[in-house]
Design a protein around this motif. Structure first.
Motif, PDB file in Angstrom:
ATOM      1  N   SER A 353     -16.483  -5.077  -7.243  1.00 55.97           N
ATOM      2  CA  SER A 353     -16.113  -4.548  -5.936  1.00 55.97           C
ATOM      3  C   SER A 353     -14.933  -5.311  -5.353  1.00 55.97           C
ATOM      4  CB  SER A 353     -17.311  -4.611  -4.993  1.00 55.97           C
ATOM      5  OG  SER A 353     -17.027  -3.978  -3.775  1.00 55.97           O
ATOM      6  N   ALA A 354     -14.934  -6.628  -5.531  1.00 53.17           N
ATOM      7  CA  ALA A 354     -13.837  -7.444  -5.018  1.00 53.17           C
ATOM      8  C   ALA A 354     -12.518  -7.069  -5.686  1.00 53.17           C
ATOM      9  CB  ALA A 354     -14.142  -8.922  -5.222  1.00 53.17           C
ATOM     10  N   ASN A 355     -12.546  -6.805  -6.971  1.00 56.45           N
ATOM     11  CA  ASN A 355     -11.324  -6.404  -7.672  1.00 56.45           C
ATOM     12  C   ASN A 355     -10.836  -5.033  -7.216  1.00 56.45           C
ATOM     13  OD1 ASN A 355     -10.644  -8.610  -9.341  1.00 56.45           O
ATOM     14  ND2 ASN A 355     -12.269  -8.067 -10.795  1.00 56.45           N
ATOM     15  N   VAL A 356     -11.766  -4.096  -7.023  1.00 60.06           N
ATOM     16  CA  VAL A 356     -11.384  -2.768  -6.508  1.00 60.06           C
ATOM     17  C   VAL A 356     -10.689  -2.915  -5.154  1.00 60.06           C
ATOM     18  CG1 VAL A 356     -12.320  -0.620  -5.568  1.00 60.06           C
ATOM     19  CG2 VAL A 356     -13.118  -1.461  -7.794  1.00 60.06           C
ATOM     20  N   ASP A 357     -11.289  -3.712  -4.258  1.00 59.25           N
ATOM     21  CA  ASP A 357     -10.696  -3.912  -2.929  1.00 59.25           C
ATOM     22  C   ASP A 357      -9.341  -4.595  -3.017  1.00 59.25           C
ATOM     23  OD1 ASP A 357     -12.807  -2.737  -1.610  1.00 59.25           O
ATOM     24  OD2 ASP A 357     -13.893  -4.625  -1.319  1.00 59.25           O
ATOM     25  N   GLY A 358      -9.244  -5.618  -3.887  1.00 62.10           N
ATOM     26  CA  GLY A 358      -8.004  -6.369  -3.997  1.00 62.10           C
ATOM     27  C   GLY A 358      -6.850  -5.520  -4.484  1.00 62.10           C
ATOM     28  N   VAL A 359      -7.105  -4.673  -5.478  1.00 64.03           N
ATOM     29  CA  VAL A 359      -6.045  -3.819  -6.017  1.00 64.03           C
ATOM     30  C   VAL A 359      -5.584  -2.813  -4.973  1.00 64.03           C
ATOM     31  CG1 VAL A 359      -5.517  -2.055  -7.738  1.00 64.03           C
ATOM     32  CG2 VAL A 359      -6.756  -4.122  -8.416  1.00 64.03           C
ATOM     33  N   LEU A 360      -6.527  -2.181  -4.284  1.00 61.80           N
ATOM     34  CA  LEU A 360      -6.165  -1.186  -3.271  1.00 61.80           C
ATOM     35  C   LEU A 360      -5.461  -1.824  -2.079  1.00 61.80           C
ATOM     36  CD1 LEU A 360      -9.291   1.173  -3.186  1.00 61.80           C
ATOM     37  CD2 LEU A 360      -7.009   1.701  -4.078  1.00 61.80           C
ATOM     38  N   ALA A 361      -5.975  -2.952  -1.612  1.00 65.95           N
ATOM     39  CA  ALA A 361      -5.399  -3.586  -0.419  1.00 65.95           C
ATOM     40  C   ALA A 361      -3.968  -4.039  -0.660  1.00 65.95           C
ATOM     41  CB  ALA A 361      -6.265  -4.778   0.004  1.00 65.95           C
ATOM     42  N   ALA A 362      -3.684  -4.549  -1.858  1.00 66.75           N
ATOM     43  CA  ALA A 362      -2.344  -5.057  -2.154  1.00 66.75           C
ATOM     44  C   ALA A 362      -1.434  -3.990  -2.760  1.00 66.75           C
ATOM     45  CB  ALA A 362      -2.452  -6.245  -3.111  1.00 66.75           C
ATOM     46  N   GLY A 363      -1.986  -2.809  -3.000  1.00 66.12           N
ATOM     47  CA  GLY A 363      -1.179  -1.747  -3.610  1.00 66.12           C
ATOM     48  C   GLY A 363      -0.694  -2.100  -4.998  1.00 66.12           C
ATOM     49  N   LEU A 364      -1.510  -2.838  -5.752  1.00 63.39           N
ATOM     50  CA  LEU A 364      -1.087  -3.334  -7.065  1.00 63.39           C
ATOM     51  C   LEU A 364      -1.063  -2.213  -8.097  1.00 63.39           C
ATOM     52  CD1 LEU A 364      -3.176  -6.643  -7.208  1.00 63.39           C
ATOM     53  CD2 LEU A 364      -0.754  -6.398  -6.635  1.00 63.39           C
ATOM     54  N   TRP A 365      -0.022  -2.201  -8.914  1.00 61.48           N
ATOM     55  CA  TRP A 365       0.089  -1.334 -10.094  1.00 61.48           C
ATOM     56  C   TRP A 365      -0.209   0.136  -9.777  1.00 61.48           C
ATOM     57  CZ3 TRP A 365      -3.675  -5.530 -10.943  1.00 61.48           C
ATOM     58  CH2 TRP A 365      -3.058  -6.713 -11.326  1.00 61.48           C
ATOM     59  N   ALA A 366       0.355   0.609  -8.686  1.00 61.74           N
ATOM     60  CA  ALA A 366       0.094   1.993  -8.277  1.00 61.74           C
ATOM     61  C   ALA A 366       0.614   3.000  -9.295  1.00 61.74           C
ATOM     62  CB  ALA A 366       0.729   2.257  -6.909  1.00 61.74           C
ATOM     63  N   ASP A 367       1.577   2.590 -10.124  1.00 63.14           N
ATOM     64  CA  ASP A 367       2.150   3.514 -11.102  1.00 63.14           C
ATOM     65  C   ASP A 367       1.476   3.420 -12.469  1.00 63.14           C
ATOM     66  OD1 ASP A 367       3.046   1.009 -11.714  1.00 63.14           O
ATOM     67  OD2 ASP A 367       5.130   1.593 -12.073  1.00 63.14           O
ATOM     68  N   SER A 368       0.385   2.656 -12.573  1.00 64.67           N
ATOM     69  CA  SER A 368      -0.322   2.534 -13.846  1.00 64.67           C
ATOM     70  C   SER A 368      -1.460   3.552 -13.900  1.00 64.67           C
ATOM     71  CB  SER A 368      -0.891   1.116 -14.028  1.00 64.67           C
ATOM     72  OG  SER A 368      -1.768   1.071 -15.131  1.00 64.67           O
ATOM     73  N   ALA A 369      -1.308   4.546 -14.763  1.00 65.64           N
ATOM     74  CA  ALA A 369      -2.336   5.588 -14.878  1.00 65.64           C
ATOM     75  C   ALA A 369      -3.665   4.997 -15.351  1.00 65.64           C
ATOM     76  CB  ALA A 369      -1.863   6.674 -15.839  1.00 65.64           C
ATOM     77  N   SER A 370      -3.623   4.054 -16.301  1.00 67.24           N
ATOM     78  CA  SER A 370      -4.865   3.486 -16.826  1.00 67.24           C
ATOM     79  C   SER A 370      -5.573   2.641 -15.775  1.00 67.24           C
ATOM     80  CB  SER A 370      -4.583   2.659 -18.082  1.00 67.24           C
ATOM     81  OG  SER A 370      -3.698   1.593 -17.798  1.00 67.24           O
ATOM     82  N   LEU A 371      -4.799   1.929 -14.939  1.00 66.46           N
ATOM     83  CA  LEU A 371      -5.422   1.121 -13.892  1.00 66.46           C
ATOM     84  C   LEU A 371      -6.021   2.013 -12.809  1.00 66.46           C
ATOM     85  CD1 LEU A 371      -4.993  -0.371 -10.885  1.00 66.46           C
ATOM     86  CD2 LEU A 371      -6.150  -1.573 -12.740  1.00 66.46           C
ATOM     87  N   ASN A 372      -5.307   3.058 -12.429  1.00 68.13           N
ATOM     88  CA  ASN A 372      -5.853   3.975 -11.421  1.00 68.13           C
ATOM     89  C   ASN A 372      -7.133   4.634 -11.907  1.00 68.13           C
ATOM     90  OD1 ASN A 372      -3.932   3.572  -9.361  1.00 68.13           O
ATOM     91  ND2 ASN A 372      -2.489   4.961 -10.351  1.00 68.13           N
ATOM     92  N   LEU A 373      -7.175   5.005 -13.187  1.00 66.21           N
ATOM     93  CA  LEU A 373      -8.387   5.598 -13.740  1.00 66.21           C
ATOM     94  C   LEU A 373      -9.530   4.585 -13.732  1.00 66.21           C
ATOM     95  CD1 LEU A 373      -9.981   7.791 -15.279  1.00 66.21           C
ATOM     96  CD2 LEU A 373      -9.000   6.855 -17.397  1.00 66.21           C
ATOM     97  N   ALA A 374      -9.267   3.378 -14.234  1.00 70.18           N
ATOM     98  CA  ALA A 374     -10.322   2.369 -14.287  1.00 70.18           C
ATOM     99  C   ALA A 374     -10.813   2.013 -12.887  1.00 70.18           C
ATOM    100  CB  ALA A 374      -9.816   1.116 -15.001  1.00 70.18           C
TER     101      ALA A 374
END
Length: 452
Positions: A353-374
């Motif tokens: 859950s912390a990783n999900v929040d961290g990625v969304l909050a920082a807008g990390l790797w928004a152009d990575s299809a595999s990261l968005n899926l995961a």
């Protein structure tokens, strides 16, 4: 071109070791499996051996990974034996080698997907074998292979064989040691063949080595580059054609004799282990140093370990796998994707859950299809539907989807992901034993299985 005389062979079968020695090579055979890791640098020091070439062959039992390749000052080659089933971890592992060989030509693009620069075709090989005349053989047809509920097409094929071979001698076996299997083939005229994922398999070479007529699925150019259809073996496109050709060949022992002899001649002329070893030495002689090293190598090894662990192919704890990913010290979408997948399987909901929040909050790797899926699948696992949709909308925006839809339920979200993945050609992860509720979906088929 460099001379290859001192060869370190890791997990190579005795026939391959002998073939290298027949080429006047000095060989150090090393058995890595069943251990999960082998420190190659320490092993070479222990034997006082400085190789001109290191070759690791994939085994079909326990798989082992090499460490210490950084300190080896010669070309390193990986020979993937089952890339059609293990490409999901072969691809990152190939980055640790200068040259990768694949038994399956069709699998080469998948092996290159993580950036392996040099991937070449090196098919399976046949075996020396006595070949009694067909008139002296007991079995008109034989099939040796695992028949399980997980392989329904094979079960259907065997049932069809039993029906069509009524009045003829049909041998069906599974779980035979190699020598016993070859004994069955030497005593059989026709070998019907079925592959798991449309790959050119060992059965083709084994049956041909014993002078059998192999009746195989029509796999197109790759198979036809090895044996000539209608002369050295034959193919079928569907069950109806298989029945027609089986009926023909059961009644034609002189024809099966001629075609089986032609197949064995082709094996001896082009497809022995000696042919493969000579080709491998040719490949290695012009290989360039391009393997990942240092921190980059640590990252690809950690990603390989994560993929194998997720697929149940390496005996490590989740904590060990996650520690390797963290130690890779690499802020990349690939490492985050692997981390999410491992945390999900291990049930580590708080860090997930912390990783999900961290990625969304920082807008990390928004152009990575595999990261968005995961991320989307991880959020679904956590019953956080809004976060799961947020990853979908990030993906839709960065890829410019014209009609991303507005999924209103988890099943609807899985369905739009399945459609998107299918359009991008990500239909399945071949060979990966996906289990809904355990693994995070990573392909269209996974998403639809989760819906069902």
């Amino acid at each position: 071109m460099r001379e290859m005389r001192k060869i370190c062979l890791v997990d190579a079968p005795p026939s391959v070791v002998r073939a290298f020695r027949e080429q006047r090579c000095e060989v150090l055979p090393v058995q890595a499996s069943p251990a999960s890791f082998l420190a190659l640098d320490a092993t070479l020091d222990e034997h006082g051996f400085t190789p001109d070439l290191v070759v690791q062959m994939e085994t079909l039992g326990s798989r082992s990974l090499l460490t210490g390749l950084d300190s080896v000052d010669c070309p390193a080659l990986l020979w993937c034996i089952d890339p059609h089933l293990n490409g999901y971890w072969h691809a990152p592992y190939a980055r640790l080698f200068d040259l990768t060989c694949s038994t399956q030509r069709a699998s080469i693009p998948a092996l290159r997907q993580c950036g392996a620069a040099d991937v070449r075709w090196l098919p399976a090989y046949g075996h020396g074998s006595i070949c009694p005349p067909h008139a002296e053989r007991t079995h008109d047809a034989a099939f040796v292979g695992r028949i399980t509920d997980e392989r329904p097409a094979r079960r259907w094929m065997v049932e069809l064989l039993e029906e069509r071979c009524a009045g003829y001698d049909l041998a069906v076996s599974q779980g035979l040691p190699f020598a016993d299997m070859m004994d069955v083939y030497r005593d059989s005229r026709i070998i019907p063949n079925e592959s798991i994922l449309g790959e050119v398999n060992f059965r083709l070479f084994e049956g041909a080595s014993c002078g059998c007529l192999v009746l195989s699925q029509d796999l197109g150019e790759e198979q036809e580059a090895l044996f000539t259809p209608g002369r050295e073996f034959d193919t079928y496109a569907d069950a109806v054609e298989m029945q027609e050709k089986l009926d023909l060949y059961l009644k034609s022992p002189r024809l099966t004799q001629a075609m089986g002899a032609a197949a064995r001649d082709r094996v001896q002329a082009e497809h022995t282990v000696s042919h493969r070893v000579r080709r491998l030495l040719e490949y290695a002689a012009d290989a360039t140093s391009c393997r990942a090293r240092g921190a980059d190598g640590d990252r690809w090894l950690a990603l390989t370990v994560a993929g194998m662990w997720e697929g149940g192919m390496i005996a490590l704890s989740a904590s060990e796998v996650l520690s390797r990913l963290a130690a890779a010290n690499d802020a990349s979408p690939e490492v985050m994707v692997a981390t999410l997948r491992v945390q999900a399987v291990a049930g580590k909901t708080a860090p997930l859950s912390a990783n999900v929040d961290g990625v969304l909050a920082a807008g990390l790797w928004a152009d990575s299809a595999s990261l968005n899926l995961a991320g989307s699948m991880a959020a679904l696992r956590l019953n956080r539907f809004d976060a799961a949709k947020a990853f979908w909308y990030r993906h839709a925006q960065t890829t410019g989807l014209k009609s991303p839809g507005s999924p209103e339920s988890p099943d609807a979200l899985l369905t739009v992901w399945a459609k998107d993945l299918s359009h991008r050609g990500v239909v399945m992860r071949p060979g990966f034993p996906f289990k809904p509720g355990c693994h995070l979906p990573s392909a269209a088929g996974d998403c639809l299985m989760s819906v069902l």
